[in-house]
Design a protein around this motif. Structure first.
Motif, PDB file in Angstrom:
ATOM      1  N   PHE A 297      55.202  18.659  36.781  1.00  0.00           N
ATOM      2  CA  PHE A 297      55.656  18.113  35.506  1.00  0.00           C
ATOM      3  C   PHE A 297      56.304  19.204  34.652  1.00  0.00           C
ATOM      4  O   PHE A 297      57.327  18.975  33.992  1.00  0.00           O
ATOM      5  CB  PHE A 297      54.478  17.482  34.767  1.00  0.00           C
ATOM      6  CG  PHE A 297      54.860  16.751  33.508  1.00  0.00           C
ATOM      7  CD1 PHE A 297      55.869  15.805  33.511  1.00  0.00           C
ATOM      8  CD2 PHE A 297      54.207  17.003  32.321  1.00  0.00           C
ATOM      9  CE1 PHE A 297      56.225  15.118  32.351  1.00  0.00           C
ATOM     10  CE2 PHE A 297      54.546  16.322  31.158  1.00  0.00           C
ATOM     11  CZ  PHE A 297      55.560  15.382  31.182  1.00  0.00           C
ATOM     12  N   GLU A 298      55.724  20.400  34.692  1.00  0.00           N
ATOM     13  CA  GLU A 298      56.304  21.518  33.948  1.00  0.00           C
ATOM     14  C   GLU A 298      57.707  21.839  34.468  1.00  0.00           C
ATOM     15  O   GLU A 298      58.631  22.115  33.696  1.00  0.00           O
ATOM     16  CB  GLU A 298      55.415  22.751  34.085  1.00  0.00           C
ATOM     17  CG  GLU A 298      55.951  23.977  33.347  1.00  0.00           C
ATOM     18  CD  GLU A 298      55.161  25.228  33.648  1.00  0.00           C
ATOM     19  OE1 GLU A 298      55.634  26.317  33.277  1.00  0.00           O
ATOM     20  OE2 GLU A 298      54.081  25.128  34.263  1.00  0.00           O
ATOM     21  N   LYS A 299      57.855  21.793  35.783  1.00  0.00           N
ATOM     22  CA  LYS A 299      59.159  22.076  36.389  1.00  0.00           C
ATOM     23  C   LYS A 299      60.199  21.052  35.953  1.00  0.00           C
ATOM     24  O   LYS A 299      61.347  21.390  35.627  1.00  0.00           O
ATOM     25  CB  LYS A 299      59.027  22.071  37.916  1.00  0.00           C
ATOM     26  CG  LYS A 299      60.290  22.508  38.648  1.00  0.00           C
ATOM     27  CD  LYS A 299      60.038  22.570  40.151  1.00  0.00           C
ATOM     28  CE  LYS A 299      61.304  23.047  40.876  1.00  0.00           C
ATOM     29  NZ  LYS A 299      61.089  23.113  42.346  1.00  0.00           N
ATOM     30  N   ILE A 300      59.804  19.786  35.903  1.00  0.00           N
ATOM     31  CA  ILE A 300      60.717  18.728  35.459  1.00  0.00           C
ATOM     32  C   ILE A 300      61.105  18.926  33.998  1.00  0.00           C
ATOM     33  O   ILE A 300      62.273  18.780  33.617  1.00  0.00           O
ATOM     34  CB  ILE A 300      60.075  17.341  35.673  1.00  0.00           C
ATOM     35  CG1 ILE A 300      59.969  17.033  37.167  1.00  0.00           C
ATOM     36  CG2 ILE A 300      60.893  16.253  34.981  1.00  0.00           C
ATOM     37  CD1 ILE A 300      59.256  15.737  37.477  1.00  0.00           C
ATOM     38  N   LEU A 301      60.118  19.273  33.159  1.00  0.00           N
ATOM     39  CA  LEU A 301      60.404  19.489  31.747  1.00  0.00           C
ATOM     40  C   LEU A 301      61.397  20.626  31.539  1.00  0.00           C
ATOM     41  O   LEU A 301      62.271  20.555  30.676  1.00  0.00           O
ATOM     42  CB  LEU A 301      59.107  19.802  30.994  1.00  0.00           C
ATOM     43  CG  LEU A 301      58.164  18.636  30.694  1.00  0.00           C
ATOM     44  CD1 LEU A 301      56.900  19.137  30.025  1.00  0.00           C
ATOM     45  CD2 LEU A 301      58.835  17.586  29.834  1.00  0.00           C
TER      46      LEU A 301
ATOM     47  N   MET B 296      55.512  27.137  43.603  1.00  0.00           N
ATOM     48  CA  MET B 296      56.555  26.204  43.191  1.00  0.00           C
ATOM     49  C   MET B 296      57.487  26.773  42.124  1.00  0.00           C
ATOM     50  O   MET B 296      58.671  26.416  42.084  1.00  0.00           O
ATOM     51  CB  MET B 296      55.915  24.905  42.669  1.00  0.00           C
ATOM     52  CG  MET B 296      55.174  24.116  43.747  1.00  0.00           C
ATOM     53  SD  MET B 296      54.252  22.702  43.063  1.00  0.00           S
ATOM     54  CE  MET B 296      55.586  21.728  42.378  1.00  0.00           C
ATOM     55  N   LEU B 297      56.972  27.629  41.264  1.00  0.00           N
ATOM     56  CA  LEU B 297      57.780  28.156  40.165  1.00  0.00           C
ATOM     57  C   LEU B 297      58.132  29.627  40.341  1.00  0.00           C
ATOM     58  O   LEU B 297      58.848  30.198  39.521  1.00  0.00           O
ATOM     59  CB  LEU B 297      57.051  27.972  38.829  1.00  0.00           C
ATOM     60  CG  LEU B 297      56.735  26.530  38.413  1.00  0.00           C
ATOM     61  CD1 LEU B 297      55.972  26.520  37.094  1.00  0.00           C
ATOM     62  CD2 LEU B 297      57.998  25.689  38.311  1.00  0.00           C
ATOM     63  N   GLY B 298      57.593  30.239  41.402  1.00  0.00           N
ATOM     64  CA  GLY B 298      57.897  31.638  41.641  1.00  0.00           C
ATOM     65  C   GLY B 298      57.257  32.587  40.653  1.00  0.00           C
ATOM     66  O   GLY B 298      57.739  33.704  40.445  1.00  0.00           O
ATOM     67  N   ARG B 299      56.158  32.148  40.028  1.00  0.00           N
ATOM     68  CA  ARG B 299      55.468  33.004  39.062  1.00  0.00           C
ATOM     69  C   ARG B 299      54.796  34.177  39.779  1.00  0.00           C
ATOM     70  O   ARG B 299      54.420  34.084  40.940  1.00  0.00           O
ATOM     71  CB  ARG B 299      54.404  32.193  38.327  1.00  0.00           C
ATOM     72  CG  ARG B 299      54.972  31.163  37.387  1.00  0.00           C
ATOM     73  CD  ARG B 299      55.022  31.684  35.963  1.00  0.00           C
ATOM     74  NE  ARG B 299      55.713  30.739  35.106  1.00  0.00           N
ATOM     75  CZ  ARG B 299      55.136  29.665  34.578  1.00  0.00           C
ATOM     76  NH1 ARG B 299      53.887  29.402  34.831  1.00  0.00           N
ATOM     77  NH2 ARG B 299      55.826  28.869  33.790  1.00  0.00           N
ATOM     78  N   ARG B 300      54.606  35.249  39.053  1.00  0.00           N
ATOM     79  CA  ARG B 300      53.866  36.389  39.560  1.00  0.00           C
ATOM     80  C   ARG B 300      52.606  36.575  38.734  1.00  0.00           C
ATOM     81  O   ARG B 300      52.670  36.580  37.506  1.00  0.00           O
ATOM     82  CB  ARG B 300      54.720  37.661  39.505  1.00  0.00           C
ATOM     83  CG  ARG B 300      55.837  37.702  40.524  1.00  0.00           C
ATOM     84  CD  ARG B 300      56.480  39.082  40.548  1.00  0.00           C
ATOM     85  NE  ARG B 300      57.512  39.170  41.576  1.00  0.00           N
ATOM     86  CZ  ARG B 300      58.173  40.285  41.865  1.00  0.00           C
ATOM     87  NH1 ARG B 300      57.908  41.395  41.189  1.00  0.00           N
ATOM     88  NH2 ARG B 300      59.086  40.286  42.805  1.00  0.00           N
TER      89      ARG B 300
END
Length: 327
Positions: free
Chosen positions: A195-199, A132-136
């Motif tokens: 929720f992190e994405k919204i923040l 969802m956030l594209g983290r590696r």
């Protein structure tokens, strides 16, 4: 020096909140008392109300104790931005489900097994962060996730002394408990990353966001309570079976996440690893010596050790941020 003291204070708060919530919830769901056992669905609702009040007080303080400023902020950020507010309905509904599942899990699992198994939320949070956030994730993270899965699998390995589980007070169904934990881990991972994405996409304070979450959570919680326990609520009231320990559980669930949100910035990944490890060890000791509902085996200890190692290893590189403000 002051920074060092804050770090160790953070460690203490994290260990206390994590351990005490699990143990008091387990105790409240298994102890036998006069009258009916309290309704888990009503405890979820009570926790949402308490959390909303706590967040309102924090925002009220941040705006110099001005009711006019508080009212203006809430109208501007909640009423006048309905689409932004509605975005919180999804994680709020999932959190409400998760909170109910934790009561089911601790009604059927001892505190030690629950604590270790619930660390699978590290895995689900990491996977949702990637998708969802594209983290590696680095090599240490992927290795730690493999170790984590192996450790949890060992913890769930069938005991060679099945009679011990039957002798434990209010042991419940381990299968139901494990299923509840697994679903809670998946919901925790998705809701935390969402929720992190919204923040990150908005400039609202985390406290206002928690008020929005709490309002939706209150609605979902009431619907769940009336739908599942409506008859019992009508017969004996929402607070039937409540005791002092029940209110401690409600307070820990409502305020614990907010306390962690306030201190988490002082705790680095290594310190959070220490907190998780200490919490697992304390839960195991108290579950064995005090609650007496847990008979550890060598396989369990090996699995718990792997989970602790995985927790430290995962913090070796940049960890995808889990939701710090919801427990």
């Amino acid at each position: 020096m002051a920074s060092s003291r804050l770090k160790y204070l953070s460690l203490g708060v994290l260990v206390f909140q994590t351990t005490s919530l699990v143990l008091t919830m387990r105790c409240s769901r298994t102890q036998l008392g006069d009258g009916p056992r309290y309704l888990a669905s009503s405890a979820v609702v009570a926790a949402e109300v308490m959390k909303i009040v706590a967040c309102l007080l924090i925002v009220f303080k941040e705006h110099s104790y001005s009711l006019r400023s508080l009212n203006s902020l809430l109208r501007q950020e909640i009423v006048h931005k309905p689409m932004e507010t509605l975005k919180l309905a999804i994680p709020s509904g999932i959190y409400t489900l998760q909170n109910n599942l934790l009561y089911i899990a601790l009604s059927n699992l001892d505190a030690a097994t629950y604590q270790v198994t619930y660390q699978l939320k590290i895995l689900t949070t990491a996977l949702f962060s990637v998708s969802m956030l594209g983290r590696r994730l680095g090599v240490y993270q992927w290795l730690s996730l493999l170790i984590l899965m192996a450790g949890v699998a060992l913890v769930q390995w069938p005991s060679e002394t099945p009679g011990a589980a039957e002798d434990a007070p209010s042991s419940g169904s381990p299968l139901v408990g494990v299923a509840a934990v697994l679903v809670a881990c998946c919901s925790s991972g998705f809701a935390g990353v969402y929720f992190e994405k919204i923040l990150k996409e908005s400039k609202q304070s985390v406290w206002v966001r928690n008020i929005q979450l709490g309002l939706f959570g209150l609605v979902f919680g009431l619907v769940g309570m009336l739908g599942y326990d409506g008859e019992r609520v009508m017969e004996s009231g929402m607070f039937q079976g409540y005791s002092s320990i029940t209110w401690v559980v409600v307070a820990l669930q409502a305020l614990g996440g907010l306390v962690i949100a306030a201190v988490i910035k002082y705790a680095d990944n290594i310190l959070k690893g220490f907190a998780t490890s200490l919490s697992i060890i304390l839960s195991t000791l108290i579950s064995y010596f005090w609650l007496q509902d847990f008979d550890p085996t060598s396989v369990f200890f090996l699995g718990a050790l792997l989970v602790i190692v995985a927790t430290f290893l995962y913090g070796h590189e940049g960890k995808p941020a889990a939701n710090p403000s919801r427990a």
